[in-house]
Design a protein around this motif. Structure first.
Motif, PDB file in Angstrom:
ATOM      1  N   VAL A  68      23.093 -31.456  56.543  1.00 40.17           N
ATOM      2  CA  VAL A  68      22.091 -32.629  56.350  1.00 40.17           C
ATOM      3  C   VAL A  68      22.549 -33.468  57.341  1.00 40.17           C
ATOM      4  O   VAL A  68      22.055 -33.859  58.278  1.00 40.17           O
ATOM      5  N   ASN A  69      24.101 -33.900  57.395  1.00 41.10           N
ATOM      6  CA  ASN A  69      24.635 -34.675  58.468  1.00 41.10           C
ATOM      7  C   ASN A  69      24.526 -34.329  59.839  1.00 41.10           C
ATOM      8  O   ASN A  69      24.240 -35.122  60.793  1.00 41.10           O
ATOM      9  N   THR A  70      24.818 -33.100  60.073  1.00 36.92           N
ATOM     10  CA  THR A  70      24.522 -32.738  61.406  1.00 36.92           C
ATOM     11  C   THR A  70      23.329 -32.948  61.978  1.00 36.92           C
ATOM     12  O   THR A  70      23.100 -33.027  63.154  1.00 36.92           O
ATOM     13  N   LEU A  71      22.094 -32.501  61.315  1.00 30.61           N
ATOM     14  CA  LEU A  71      20.771 -32.688  61.578  1.00 30.61           C
ATOM     15  C   LEU A  71      20.433 -34.134  61.681  1.00 30.61           C
ATOM     16  O   LEU A  71      19.843 -34.425  62.701  1.00 30.61           O
ATOM     17  N   LEU A  72      21.076 -34.967  60.800  1.00 32.64           N
ATOM     18  CA  LEU A  72      20.804 -36.403  61.027  1.00 32.64           C
ATOM     19  C   LEU A  72      21.452 -36.948  62.679  1.00 32.64           C
ATOM     20  O   LEU A  72      20.884 -37.660  63.069  1.00 32.64           O
ATOM     21  N   VAL A  73      22.737 -36.480  62.803  1.00 35.94           N
ATOM     22  CA  VAL A  73      23.310 -36.825  64.110  1.00 35.94           C
ATOM     23  C   VAL A  73      22.270 -36.119  65.514  1.00 35.94           C
ATOM     24  O   VAL A  73      21.903 -36.686  66.488  1.00 35.94           O
ATOM     25  N   CYS A  74      21.739 -34.789  65.245  1.00 39.92           N
ATOM     26  CA  CYS A  74      20.725 -34.339  66.223  1.00 39.92           C
ATOM     27  C   CYS A  74      19.504 -35.359  66.228  1.00 39.92           C
ATOM     28  O   CYS A  74      19.004 -35.433  67.390  1.00 39.92           O
ATOM     29  N   ASP A  75      18.829 -35.745  65.018  1.00 36.63           N
ATOM     30  CA  ASP A  75      17.929 -36.733  65.094  1.00 36.63           C
ATOM     31  C   ASP A  75      18.170 -38.058  66.018  1.00 36.63           C
ATOM     32  O   ASP A  75      17.344 -38.436  66.565  1.00 36.63           O
ATOM     33  N   THR A  85      25.464 -45.382  66.751  1.00 34.80           N
ATOM     34  CA  THR A  85      26.346 -45.787  65.520  1.00 34.80           C
ATOM     35  C   THR A  85      25.349 -46.221  64.602  1.00 34.80           C
ATOM     36  O   THR A  85      25.219 -45.524  63.428  1.00 34.80           O
ATOM     37  N   LEU A  86      24.643 -47.194  64.961  1.00 37.93           N
ATOM     38  CA  LEU A  86      23.917 -47.822  63.999  1.00 37.93           C
ATOM     39  C   LEU A  86      22.783 -47.035  63.531  1.00 37.93           C
ATOM     40  O   LEU A  86      22.219 -46.907  62.401  1.00 37.93           O
ATOM     41  N   SER A  87      22.005 -46.428  64.499  1.00 37.71           N
ATOM     42  CA  SER A  87      21.186 -45.468  64.086  1.00 37.71           C
ATOM     43  C   SER A  87      21.327 -44.441  63.147  1.00 37.71           C
ATOM     44  O   SER A  87      20.509 -44.259  62.286  1.00 37.71           O
ATOM     45  N   TYR A  88      22.567 -43.785  63.465  1.00 36.26           N
ATOM     46  CA  TYR A  88      23.045 -42.917  62.425  1.00 36.26           C
ATOM     47  C   TYR A  88      23.132 -43.331  61.174  1.00 36.26           C
ATOM     48  O   TYR A  88      23.000 -42.963  60.161  1.00 36.26           O
ATOM     49  N   LEU A  89      23.938 -44.391  61.040  1.00 37.04           N
ATOM     50  CA  LEU A  89      24.358 -45.006  59.791  1.00 37.04           C
ATOM     51  C   LEU A  89      23.027 -45.340  59.041  1.00 37.04           C
ATOM     52  O   LEU A  89      22.920 -45.176  57.561  1.00 37.04           O
ATOM     53  N   LYS A  90      22.094 -45.869  59.725  1.00 35.48           N
ATOM     54  CA  LYS A  90      20.602 -46.145  59.045  1.00 35.48           C
ATOM     55  C   LYS A  90      20.396 -44.792  58.553  1.00 35.48           C
ATOM     56  O   LYS A  90      19.651 -44.865  57.172  1.00 35.48           O
ATOM     57  N   LYS A  91      20.284 -43.889  59.343  1.00 36.52           N
ATOM     58  CA  LYS A  91      19.690 -42.552  58.814  1.00 36.52           C
ATOM     59  C   LYS A  91      20.417 -42.091  57.252  1.00 36.52           C
ATOM     60  O   LYS A  91      19.999 -41.619  56.577  1.00 36.52           O
ATOM     61  N   LEU A  92      21.864 -42.299  57.597  1.00 39.99           N
ATOM     62  CA  LEU A  92      22.685 -41.650  56.418  1.00 39.99           C
ATOM     63  C   LEU A  92      22.446 -42.442  55.312  1.00 39.99           C
ATOM     64  O   LEU A  92      22.210 -41.947  54.153  1.00 39.99           O
ATOM     65  N   THR A  94      19.572 -44.197  54.388  1.00 38.72           N
ATOM     66  CA  THR A  94      18.467 -43.692  54.003  1.00 38.72           C
ATOM     67  C   THR A  94      18.408 -42.336  53.255  1.00 38.72           C
ATOM     68  O   THR A  94      17.889 -42.364  52.280  1.00 38.72           O
ATOM     69  N   TRP A  95      19.139 -41.341  53.415  1.00 38.35           N
ATOM     70  CA  TRP A  95      19.176 -40.220  53.015  1.00 38.35           C
ATOM     71  C   TRP A  95      19.739 -40.153  51.795  1.00 38.35           C
ATOM     72  O   TRP A  95      19.499 -39.647  50.623  1.00 38.35           O
ATOM     73  N   VAL A  96      20.923 -40.928  51.560  1.00 37.21           N
ATOM     74  CA  VAL A  96      21.660 -41.184  50.426  1.00 37.21           C
ATOM     75  C   VAL A  96      20.952 -41.919  49.442  1.00 37.21           C
ATOM     76  O   VAL A  96      20.806 -41.563  48.286  1.00 37.21           O
ATOM     77  N   ASP A  97      19.896 -42.969  49.845  1.00 32.15           N
ATOM     78  CA  ASP A  97      19.147 -43.616  48.805  1.00 32.15           C
ATOM     79  C   ASP A  97      18.040 -42.838  48.269  1.00 32.15           C
ATOM     80  O   ASP A  97      17.631 -43.013  47.191  1.00 32.15           O
ATOM     81  N   GLU A  98      17.376 -41.874  49.130  1.00 29.01           N
ATOM     82  CA  GLU A  98      16.226 -40.983  48.939  1.00 29.01           C
ATOM     83  C   GLU A  98      16.893 -39.546  48.013  1.00 29.01           C
ATOM     84  O   GLU A  98      15.975 -39.143  47.525  1.00 29.01           O
ATOM     85  N   ASN A  99      17.948 -39.372  48.100  1.00 29.46           N
ATOM     86  CA  ASN A  99      18.251 -38.150  47.369  1.00 29.46           C
ATOM     87  C   ASN A  99      19.592 -38.499  46.447  1.00 29.46           C
ATOM     88  O   ASN A  99      20.660 -37.883  46.397  1.00 29.46           O
ATOM     89  N   SER A 105      27.374 -35.598  44.571  1.00 30.86           N
ATOM     90  CA  SER A 105      27.968 -34.435  44.709  1.00 30.86           C
ATOM     91  C   SER A 105      28.518 -33.799  46.059  1.00 30.86           C
ATOM     92  O   SER A 105      29.123 -33.111  46.282  1.00 30.86           O
ATOM     93  N   GLN A 106      27.776 -34.572  47.013  1.00 30.91           N
ATOM     94  CA  GLN A 106      27.684 -34.034  48.448  1.00 30.91           C
ATOM     95  C   GLN A 106      28.477 -34.959  49.342  1.00 30.91           C
ATOM     96  O   GLN A 106      28.629 -34.586  50.593  1.00 30.91           O
ATOM     97  N   ILE A 107      28.490 -36.327  49.023  1.00 31.00           N
ATOM     98  CA  ILE A 107      29.114 -37.048  49.989  1.00 31.00           C
ATOM     99  C   ILE A 107      30.531 -37.051  49.779  1.00 31.00           C
ATOM    100  O   ILE A 107      31.027 -37.189  48.733  1.00 31.00           O
ATOM    101  N   GLY A 108      31.359 -36.991  50.799  1.00 34.76           N
ATOM    102  CA  GLY A 108      32.886 -36.720  50.808  1.00 34.76           C
ATOM    103  C   GLY A 108      33.583 -38.156  50.678  1.00 34.76           C
ATOM    104  O   GLY A 108      32.739 -39.408  50.500  1.00 34.76           O
ATOM    105  N   PRO A 109      34.685 -38.104  50.121  1.00 36.95           N
ATOM    106  CA  PRO A 109      35.251 -39.443  49.676  1.00 36.95           C
ATOM    107  C   PRO A 109      35.559 -40.495  50.745  1.00 36.95           C
ATOM    108  O   PRO A 109      35.325 -41.613  50.325  1.00 36.95           O
ATOM    109  N   SER A 110      35.677 -40.117  52.040  1.00 36.90           N
ATOM    110  CA  SER A 110      35.964 -41.339  53.105  1.00 36.90           C
ATOM    111  C   SER A 110      34.596 -41.841  53.112  1.00 36.90           C
ATOM    112  O   SER A 110      34.384 -43.051  53.393  1.00 36.90           O
ATOM    113  N   THR A 111      33.359 -41.044  53.238  1.00 37.44           N
ATOM    114  CA  THR A 111      32.135 -41.497  53.542  1.00 37.44           C
ATOM    115  C   THR A 111      31.600 -42.251  52.364  1.00 37.44           C
ATOM    116  O   THR A 111      30.937 -43.496  52.424  1.00 37.44           O
TER     117      THR A 111
END
Length: 330
Positions: A68-75, A85-92, A94-99, A105-111
């Motif tokens: 999922v995150n790899t494809l967000l970077v592709c986008d 950086t900011l474009s990626y952060l916004k997409k991330l 958004t994905w977190v809020d929508e899922n 269970s999928q977001i790592g500890p640092s993120t």
């Protein structure tokens, strides 16, 4: 066999999802639990089990946040022609809020920690000051499309921008930069084992100067020791030592050496890399996604039916991504 850039790019993206989905069922299992759950090992896409570490109910072939995150970077790269950086952060975000059912269970500890700080109003330049896990290494491949392994200073700077909000530490930046440089090399060359290890060593010198300077075991020393072991140990002995001595967990200091070991053991074969990782106790899906993506760029030999299964289950159009990204592959 020589492959076109289009084939290699497809191989990298498919490889990420393939290794991710293969490793998903065993993710973060101990050796004992893995053996009890899958006594015959994992040799195909399997659904998550009753012993799933995160209590997920994923289908066979379903991917995790690695893909999922790899494809967000592709986008981001497709939309901007470069990484932002900011474009990626916004997409991330958004994905977190929508899922919400998946991100816990999928977001790592640092993120997860960084996103919590950002919600509290922390500036994104400060939210990732202590992230040391593999969350940036797992999604960095697309930067290898627009980055040149022969210009490591520029490549590491680009990776640092990716790491900034979540993994802005010397070890995380170095680990992600090594993966990015290996992906860059794999997309442009045939498999060359010695060159991969040389690139990793060269990146280390530059990457460790970036980000928050935290104490850590030496990634360079671990890579040197594992390289020696690969010449002395059998495949079974090497895999056992990865688990019991070097570690195969989600910390960057464990993940990167494991990836180099798997790529070497598989000799650039993505199918073997995915299977080795799926049967490795620890962070099997992330190590699998990274290893199989790089091997997939070297040797895009995936079965078309398997590719189609990944696309249907995860709603991914790999060819569409390739068509958009190929013009950016310098």
């Amino acid at each position: 066999m020589k492959y076109s850039k289009k084939e290699k790019l497809l191989g990298m993206l498919v490889g990420c999802a393939y290794g991710d989905a293969m490793g998903m069922p065993s993710e973060m299992m101990t050796r004992d639990i893995l053996n009890k759950t899958f006594p015959d090992g994992i040799h195909d896409f399997l659904s998550s089990s009753k012993n799933d570490f995160f209590q997920r109910h994923f289908q066979a072939g379903e991917v995790t946040d690695d893909t999922v995150n790899t494809l967000l970077v592709c986008d981001v790269i497709i939309e901007n022609g470069k990484f932002d950086t900011l474009s990626y952060l916004k997409k991330l975000q958004t994905w977190v809020d929508e899922n919400p059912e998946k991100n816990q269970s999928q977001i790592g500890p640092s993120t997860a920690k960084a996103l919590a700080l950002l919600k509290q109003g922390k500036d994104y330049h400060l939210s990732g000051l202590y992230g040391t896990t593999n969350g940036s290494a797992m999604k960095v491949f697309p930067l290898g499309i627009i980055g040149d392994y022969q210009n490591l200073n520029a490549l590491v700077d680009n990776v640092s921008a990716l790491c900034l909000p979540t993994h802005n530490t010397n070890i995380a930046i170095t680990g992600a930069s090594i993966i990015c440089a290996l992906a860059s090399f794999a997309l442009r060359n045939e498999y060359d084992e010695e060159k991969l290890w040389t690139i990793a060593s060269d990146v280390y010198v530059i990457g460790m100067q970036k980000g928050t300077q935290l104490p850590s075991p030496s990634l360079k020393k671990r890579l040197e020791l594992i390289k020696e072991d690969l010449h002395l140990l059998t495949e079974e002995e090497m895999l056992n030592k990865l688990e019991t001595v070097y570690g195969a967990g989600f910390e960057t200091i464990e993940t990167i050496p494991a990836v180099l070991a798997v790529i070497t053991l598989s000799k650039g074969n993505p199918i073997k890399a995915a299977e080795l990782c799926a049967n490795l106790s620890g962070d099997s899906d992330t190590i699998g996604a990274i290893s199989t993506a790089i091997c997939g760029a070297f040797n895009p030999i995936f079965n078309k039916q398997r590719i189609r299964k990944l696309e249907v289950i995860n709603h991914i159009d790999f060819n569409q991504y390739v068509d958009h990204l190929l013009p950016l592959l310098i």
